[in-house]
Design a protein around this motif. Structure first.
Motif, PDB file in Angstrom:
ATOM      1  N   LEU A  96     -15.570  -1.959 -20.356  1.00 31.61           N
ATOM      2  CA  LEU A  96     -15.583  -2.950 -19.254  1.00 31.61           C
ATOM      3  C   LEU A  96     -14.856  -2.909 -18.355  1.00 31.61           C
ATOM      4  CD1 LEU A  96     -18.041  -4.931 -21.661  1.00 31.61           C
ATOM      5  CD2 LEU A  96     -18.828  -2.950 -20.602  1.00 31.61           C
ATOM      6  N   THR A  97     -13.457  -2.151 -18.113  1.00 33.16           N
ATOM      7  CA  THR A  97     -12.484  -2.826 -17.154  1.00 33.16           C
ATOM      8  C   THR A  97     -13.279  -2.894 -15.885  1.00 33.16           C
ATOM      9  OG1 THR A  97     -10.227  -2.121 -16.998  1.00 33.16           O
ATOM     10  CG2 THR A  97     -11.503  -0.595 -17.583  1.00 33.16           C
ATOM     11  N   LYS A  98     -12.541  -3.994 -15.317  1.00 40.35           N
ATOM     12  CA  LYS A  98     -13.470  -3.304 -13.947  1.00 40.35           C
ATOM     13  C   LYS A  98     -11.537  -4.096 -12.380  1.00 40.35           C
ATOM     14  CE  LYS A  98     -18.088  -5.145 -13.539  1.00 40.35           C
ATOM     15  NZ  LYS A  98     -19.412  -5.589 -13.501  1.00 40.35           N
ATOM     16  N   CYS A  99     -10.974  -2.766 -12.746  1.00 43.59           N
ATOM     17  CA  CYS A  99      -9.769  -2.969 -12.225  1.00 43.59           C
ATOM     18  C   CYS A  99      -9.911  -2.403 -10.733  1.00 43.59           C
ATOM     19  CB  CYS A  99      -8.266  -3.189 -12.696  1.00 43.59           C
ATOM     20  SG  CYS A  99      -8.237  -4.515 -13.991  1.00 43.59           S
ATOM     21  N   ASN A 100      -9.043  -2.607  -9.531  1.00 44.46           N
ATOM     22  CA  ASN A 100      -8.471  -1.596  -8.649  1.00 44.46           C
ATOM     23  C   ASN A 100      -7.441  -0.659  -8.760  1.00 44.46           C
ATOM     24  OD1 ASN A 100     -10.803  -2.612  -6.973  1.00 44.46           O
ATOM     25  ND2 ASN A 100      -9.217  -4.863  -6.774  1.00 44.46           N
ATOM     26  N   TYR A 101      -6.915  -0.359  -9.876  1.00 41.81           N
ATOM     27  CA  TYR A 101      -5.061   0.198  -9.733  1.00 41.81           C
ATOM     28  C   TYR A 101      -5.365   0.513 -11.544  1.00 41.81           C
ATOM     29  CZ  TYR A 101      -4.613  -2.764  -5.651  1.00 41.81           C
ATOM     30  OH  TYR A 101      -4.584  -3.245  -4.413  1.00 41.81           O
ATOM     31  N   GLU A 157       0.944  -1.185  -0.219  1.00 40.92           N
ATOM     32  CA  GLU A 157       0.223  -0.099  -0.025  1.00 40.92           C
ATOM     33  C   GLU A 157       1.027   1.515   0.483  1.00 40.92           C
ATOM     34  OE1 GLU A 157      -3.085   0.547  -0.228  1.00 40.92           O
ATOM     35  OE2 GLU A 157      -4.025  -1.421  -0.512  1.00 40.92           O
ATOM     36  N   ASN A 158       1.708   1.463   0.542  1.00 38.33           N
ATOM     37  CA  ASN A 158       2.567   2.653   1.037  1.00 38.33           C
ATOM     38  C   ASN A 158       3.347   2.715  -0.304  1.00 38.33           C
ATOM     39  OD1 ASN A 158       4.954   1.485   1.699  1.00 38.33           O
ATOM     40  ND2 ASN A 158       4.463   1.487   4.196  1.00 38.33           N
ATOM     41  N   VAL A 159       3.738   1.608  -0.775  1.00 36.59           N
ATOM     42  CA  VAL A 159       4.907   1.987  -2.090  1.00 36.59           C
ATOM     43  C   VAL A 159       4.269   2.304  -3.570  1.00 36.59           C
ATOM     44  CG1 VAL A 159       7.199   1.315  -3.125  1.00 36.59           C
ATOM     45  CG2 VAL A 159       6.564   1.333  -0.681  1.00 36.59           C
ATOM     46  N   ILE A 160       4.074   0.588  -3.250  1.00 37.87           N
ATOM     47  CA  ILE A 160       3.298   0.101  -4.926  1.00 37.87           C
ATOM     48  C   ILE A 160       1.588   1.082  -5.488  1.00 37.87           C
ATOM     49  CG2 ILE A 160       2.398  -1.776  -6.138  1.00 37.87           C
ATOM     50  CD1 ILE A 160       5.530  -1.239  -6.082  1.00 37.87           C
ATOM     51  N   VAL A 161       1.094   0.742  -4.145  1.00 42.30           N
ATOM     52  CA  VAL A 161       0.001   1.692  -4.588  1.00 42.30           C
ATOM     53  C   VAL A 161       0.176   2.858  -4.578  1.00 42.30           C
ATOM     54  CG1 VAL A 161      -2.429   2.081  -4.059  1.00 42.30           C
ATOM     55  CG2 VAL A 161      -1.477  -0.505  -3.597  1.00 42.30           C
ATOM     56  N   ALA A 162       0.666   3.492  -3.486  1.00 44.72           N
ATOM     57  CA  ALA A 162       1.178   4.729  -2.991  1.00 44.72           C
ATOM     58  C   ALA A 162       1.419   5.068  -4.954  1.00 44.72           C
ATOM     59  CB  ALA A 162       1.997   5.216  -2.639  1.00 44.72           C
ATOM     60  N   PHE A 163       2.679   5.153  -5.199  1.00 39.72           N
ATOM     61  CA  PHE A 163       3.444   5.544  -6.912  1.00 39.72           C
ATOM     62  C   PHE A 163       2.181   5.047  -7.744  1.00 39.72           C
ATOM     63  CE2 PHE A 163       5.704   3.534 -10.530  1.00 39.72           C
ATOM     64  CZ  PHE A 163       6.452   5.015 -10.738  1.00 39.72           C
ATOM     65  N   ASP A 164       1.336   4.140  -7.941  1.00 45.97           N
ATOM     66  CA  ASP A 164       1.017   3.850  -9.094  1.00 45.97           C
ATOM     67  C   ASP A 164      -0.222   4.997  -8.983  1.00 45.97           C
ATOM     68  OD1 ASP A 164      -0.910   2.944 -10.821  1.00 45.97           O
ATOM     69  OD2 ASP A 164      -2.595   2.314  -9.900  1.00 45.97           O
ATOM     70  N   ASN A 165      -0.821   5.921  -7.401  1.00 43.11           N
ATOM     71  CA  ASN A 165      -0.983   7.141  -7.316  1.00 43.11           C
ATOM     72  C   ASN A 165      -0.649   8.300  -7.319  1.00 43.11           C
ATOM     73  OD1 ASN A 165      -3.614   4.931  -7.770  1.00 43.11           O
ATOM     74  ND2 ASN A 165      -3.597   5.195  -5.137  1.00 43.11           N
TER      75      ASN A 165
END
Length: 694
Positions: A497-502, A76-84
């Motif tokens: 139609l995509t349903k992804c979280n990232y 969360e604090n590296v990969i998701v943070a970088f994605d966002n």
């Protein structure tokens, strides 16, 4: 064609104050519009650069926060943070790069060239940030113990791999050289594409004698007269290199010297030794790409690219292409012999040339199938075809598309639709921009103004260059244009139609040789008899297309496929050959192209679909990737067999395809996704059969 805007960011060391722009620059906050659509009515040229720079400032701060976080590195604090990490840059990049293709102005062009080197530098500053890479690597090393979902594992793996492929493990000296290469490539690519647009716009074939219009249909002449009038040449007829003008001219013009002029102008683009010449540019691009690949540990650029695809390496691709070549070339030679026989009937002793192929193919179509393009065009009014594509999506997936009024657009031709699921929930917004104009790149593509992410739904566009309406006559499409509309809408469905979280793995963010599956399978429905009965209505009488015409369309489905497949294969092999090079010293791209085509035995009547000096695909993301259309053609033909086995609107099959392909983005390995849908790996036979080669 799928066109992904690759957001190359700007330098972190550049200082700029955007404080005065905050209130008036629409990019600096979430768009305050219905569905969060771009406020095109408020966006001005002067907004782009400050938004890029403010976005850089924002992303740099977000990356600093990741790097300086004292907590242990986590997903969360590296990969998701970088994605966002780049909301402003995501907004401005998506619109800026779409506009430079769909509605380019001198101002946009100058700005793109100005920003390119600094944007490239900032991209490198991120991918070569050693402290950031340490955080990413720390998470990656413990991936087996994190209890991640399949989608999370995929995002982690893709993020780590992107850093490695961008040079994170290189020495400082090699990283410095890589930065310089990326900076040069960013400006060379822009110049290459700009030269092609200039060449397209510069060529104007004016006809002022009515006898020189021999063979051309009335609707086409009327359109050409309108274009000449718009260009200040009333009383003449204007023909251009755009597909909607060039192809009908080559199909129907009885004036052989004018056909030759048109054809040669098209295949010599970027090769006229003038200010728009691309020979040195593409030579430099190929050389720099090779150097980049070798810096990163690969022998050639194709193996660098293909390491991140379904194919995995150049050997697999070349074996695939050469196998298809053994089927297509004999068929093309047989077609050429048939066309020569028709020419011989004219008694002029002329030999078939490249500028004759379309013309005599049209005659042969009439002779063999009693079918002319003009006979079916009245049933393909653009609006009806579009509604047909929408209706197919409704029957397959339950979705509806409703036209929205009052949504800001960048050009009056653009129309906007809201997309809803079967339960009435909002899926996204869909833009269409169908007609050619001077500021628009040729061809057709799908892209995004906003990626899907969790509950954030996407904003998707289709941009094409179809036959324009003239006077009282609406836009009437050729069968190729019909299939192109369905093709690009297939890409749009993948994005919608995509349903992804990232967002980094949602929608069309898949490997290049998988991205064409949703688009190409959607083409199959375009000419199914049941579907034609749904939308093919005569634009004047409303009469449904008769069975006799449907039968003719189906009977000639494999007609001219030797030519179509061979010219496509020739371009794909040319792309691979250029990027298979391990030494580019003294490279003469035209001599190399000729040698490559001679070795293949390509007949002189056929040129590669794209020659080196105007091969925009390999500048815009398909380098060592043009084979993808044929690779995906194996997938789409095999996949459509599942629908034919159970019914082309079978709900269970459609649900399987939606769930395992359209909704999944890049959340799993593409072959795994395909097998989850089909139950097995794809077979070559359906593709060969549908192209008339088996």
């Amino acid at each position: 064609m799928f066109k992904k805007c690759i957001f190359i960011l700007a330098t972190s060391c550049m200082m700029y104050s955007c404080a005065t722009q905050t209130e008036t620059n629409p990019f600096l906050t979430e768009f305050q519009t219905e569905h969060g659509v771009p406020p095109f009515d408020k966006i001005k040229l002067e907004h782009y650069e400050p938004a890029f720079l403010k976005g850089i400032e924002e992303q740099n701060a977000n990356i600093d926060a990741i790097v300086n976080n004292s907590e242990a590195p986590t997903f969360e604090n590296v990969i998701v943070a970088f994605d966002n990490s780049s909301p402003i840059l995501d907004r401005v990049s998506a619109i800026f790069y779409n506009m430079t293709d769909a509605e380019k102005t001198d101002g946009l062009n100058e700005l793109s060239i100005k920003l390119a080197p600094t944007l490239s530098e900032h991209s490198d500053n991120i991918s070569l940030n050693q402290e950031l890479f340490k955080k990413v690597s720390a998470v990656y090393q413990q991936k087996e113990s994190l209890g991640l979902t399949t989608e999370q594992q995929r995002l982690l793996e893709e993020t780590y791999k992107d850093f490695v492929r961008s040079g994170a493990n290189l020495s400082p000296e090699k990283q410095a050289r890589l930065r310089e290469i990326n900076k040069q490539l960013s400006t060379l690519g822009l110049k290459f594409s700009d030269n092609i647009l200039n060449e397209n716009n510069a060529f104007k074939l004016y006809i002022d004698k009515e006898e020189d219009l021999a063979g051309l249909p009335d609707w086409f002449c009327q359109s050409a007269a309108e274009k000449a009038k718009e260009d200040g040449q009333e009383g003449k007829w204007l023909f251009t290199l755009g597909n909607a003008s060039r192809i009908p001219f080559l199909q129907y013009s009885a004036n052989r010297p004018l056909r030759e002029q048109m054809y040669k102008a098209y295949i010599s683009r970027g090769n006229n030794n003038d200010k728009n010449d691309n020979k040195k540019i593409i030579t430099d691009i190929v050389s720099l790409r090779l150097e980049k690949a070798q810096l990163l540990g690969f022998d050639c650029y194709s193996n660098f690219v293909l390491d991140n695809t379904m194919a995995k390496n150049s050997t697999t691709v070349m074996d695939f292409l050469n196998n298809l070549w053994s089927y297509s070339l004999p068929k093309a030679k047989a077609e050429a012999a048939e066309l020569q026989k028709i020419m011989d009937k004219d008694g002029k002793g002329e030999k078939l040339e490249g500028w004759d192929w379309w013309y005599y193919t049209e005659k042969l179509r009439k002779e063999k199938y009693n079918l002319e393009e003009d006979e079916i065009k009245p049933y393909f009014k653009l609006e009806n075809v579009r509604e047909g594509a929408f209706a197919v999506a409704n029957k397959l997936y339950g979705i509806t598309l409703t036209k929205l009024e009052g949504i800001p657009v960048y050009h009056p031709d653009v129309e906007v639709f809201e997309v809803k699921d079967a339960d009435g929930s909002h899926l996204g917004v869909f833009y269409v921009d169908y007609f050619p104009r001077p500021g628009k790149s040729g061809g057709a593509w799908m892209s995004n103004y906003r990626e899907q992410q969790g509950n954030i739904r996407p904003l998707v566009c289709n941009v094409c260059s179809f036959t324009q309406p003239v006077g009282d006559m609406p836009s009437l499409l050729t069968i190729d244009e019909v299939e192109t509309l369905f093709h690009e809408f297939g890409h749009a469905l993948h994005g919608l139609l995509t349903k992804c979280n990232y967002k980094g793995i949602s929608g069309t963010n898949v490997v290049r040789d998988f991205v064409e599956l949703p688009s190409q399978i959607n083409e199959h429905w375009a000419t199914e008899p049941e579907v034609l009965k749904m939308y093919a209505k005569h634009y004047q009488t409303g009469e449904t297309i008769p069975d006799s015409l449907i039968e003719k369309i189906l009977n000639q489905k494999t007609f001219n496929q030797g030519f179509m497949t061979t010219e496509l294969l020739a371009a794909a092999i040319l792309d691979m050959n250029l990027h298979n090079l391990t030494d580019t010293k003294d490279l003469d791209v035209l001599a190399y192209e000729k040698e490559a085509m001679d070795q293949l035995g390509l007949i002189p009547e056929i040129a590669p679909r794209y020659r080196t000096t105007y091969f925009n695909h390999i500048i815009g993301g398909y380098a060592a990737g043009y084979y993808s259309y044929l690779w995906a053609n194996v997938l789409d033909n095999d996949a459509f067999e599942a629908f034919k086995e159970h019914g082309i609107f079978d709900k269970k099959t459609a649900d399987l395809f939606r769930y395992n392909v359209l909704e999944k983005g890049n959340s799993e390995d593409p072959m795994t996704l395909y097998k989850n849908f089909r139950g097995t790996e794809p077979q070559l036979e359906p593709m060969l059969k549908n192209r008339g080669m088996k």
